[in-house]
Design a protein around this motif. Structure first.
Motif, short mmCIF file in Angstrom:
data_model
loop_
_atom_site.label_atom_id
_atom_site.label_comp_id
_atom_site.label_asym_id
_atom_site.label_seq_id
_atom_site.Cartn_x
_atom_site.Cartn_y
_atom_site.Cartn_z
N ALA A 128 0.83 -1.20 0.00
CA ALA A 128 0.00 0.00 0.00
C ALA A 128 0.87 1.26 0.00
O ALA A 128 0.59 2.23 -0.72
CB ALA A 128 -0.94 0.00 1.20
N LEU A 129 1.95 1.24 0.79
CA LEU A 129 2.87 2.36 0.84
C LEU A 129 3.47 2.61 -0.55
O LEU A 129 3.57 3.75 -1.01
CB LEU A 129 3.97 2.07 1.86
N TRP A 130 3.87 1.54 -1.23
CA TRP A 130 4.42 1.62 -2.59
C TRP A 130 3.42 2.26 -3.54
O TRP A 130 3.75 3.18 -4.28
CB TRP A 130 4.82 0.23 -3.05
N ASN A 131 2.20 1.75 -3.52
CA ASN A 131 1.17 2.28 -4.42
C ASN A 131 0.88 3.75 -4.13
O ASN A 131 0.71 4.56 -5.05
CB ASN A 131 -0.09 1.44 -4.35
N ASP A 132 0.84 4.12 -2.85
CA ASP A 132 0.62 5.51 -2.47
C ASP A 132 1.79 6.39 -2.92
O ASP A 132 1.60 7.53 -3.36
CB ASP A 132 0.42 5.65 -0.96
N PHE A 133 3.02 5.86 -2.79
CA PHE A 133 4.22 6.58 -3.20
C PHE A 133 4.16 6.91 -4.70
O PHE A 133 4.38 8.06 -5.10
CB PHE A 133 5.44 5.72 -2.87
N LEU A 134 3.83 5.91 -5.51
CA LEU A 134 3.72 6.13 -6.96
C LEU A 134 2.57 7.08 -7.29
O LEU A 134 2.72 7.99 -8.11
CB LEU A 134 3.54 4.81 -7.70
N SER A 135 1.43 6.88 -6.65
CA SER A 135 0.25 7.72 -6.92
C SER A 135 0.48 9.18 -6.55
O SER A 135 -0.08 10.07 -7.16
CB SER A 135 -0.96 7.21 -6.14
N SER A 136 1.33 9.41 -5.54
CA SER A 136 1.53 10.78 -5.06
C SER A 136 2.38 11.64 -5.99
O SER A 136 2.41 12.86 -5.86
CB SER A 136 2.20 10.75 -3.68
#
Length: 143
Positions: free
Chosen positions: A130-138
């Motif tokens: 989830a952290l990875w996906n949030d990092f990319l999305s941000s």
């Protein structure tokens, strides 16, 4: 060209490009159990992103002990201006210890690639996914 970095700004000499690597870690105690990085690269004009990624994987595999690709899939960068890229999950040995790594490459301009990397000492948890996906999305591209 005027160039902004976290600590300030500077002027790059004509023809210079940013090839820096930003490393982000939780806390300040090493060794870090998990890290995120962003690096910049230039690819040949006649090379597709998929060819660039495969060439880079071959170079990495030749340098890292027991490198094993675990997964390959498409990835999405930025919720505000989505850009499709390629993601590779892998495992290798460093200093006798397992390292789990996820890298995603995105073509952000002709011949310019941003590579996002997550590395950890254990397989990625649901929280780290989830952290990875949030990092990319941000990610928000410069205008």
């Amino acid at each position: 060209m005027s160039y902004q970095i976290n600590e300030g700004s500077l002027t790059l000499p004509a023809g210079f490009q940013d090839r820096t690597i930003n490393v982000f870690v939780p806390g300040d105690t090493a060794p870090f159990p998990f890290s995120l990085t962003v690096s910049r690269d230039t690819k040949p004009a006649d090379e597709a992103l998929s060819e660039y990624v495969e060439r880079q994987v071959e170079l990495i595999a030749a340098k890292l002990a027991k490198y094993k690709r675990l997964n390959s899939k498409s990835a999405m960068l930025s919720a505000s201006a989505p850009l499709q890229g390629l993601q590779i999950d892998a495992q290798y040995k460093a200093n006798g210890k397992d390292v789990y790594q996820r890298q995603a490459a995105f073509l952000i301009a002709p011949e310019r690639v941003l590579v996002f990397t997550a590395s950890g000492q254990t397989p990625f948890t649901t929280e780290q996914d989830a952290l990875w996906n949030d990092f990319l999305s941000s990610f928000s591209p410069s205008r």
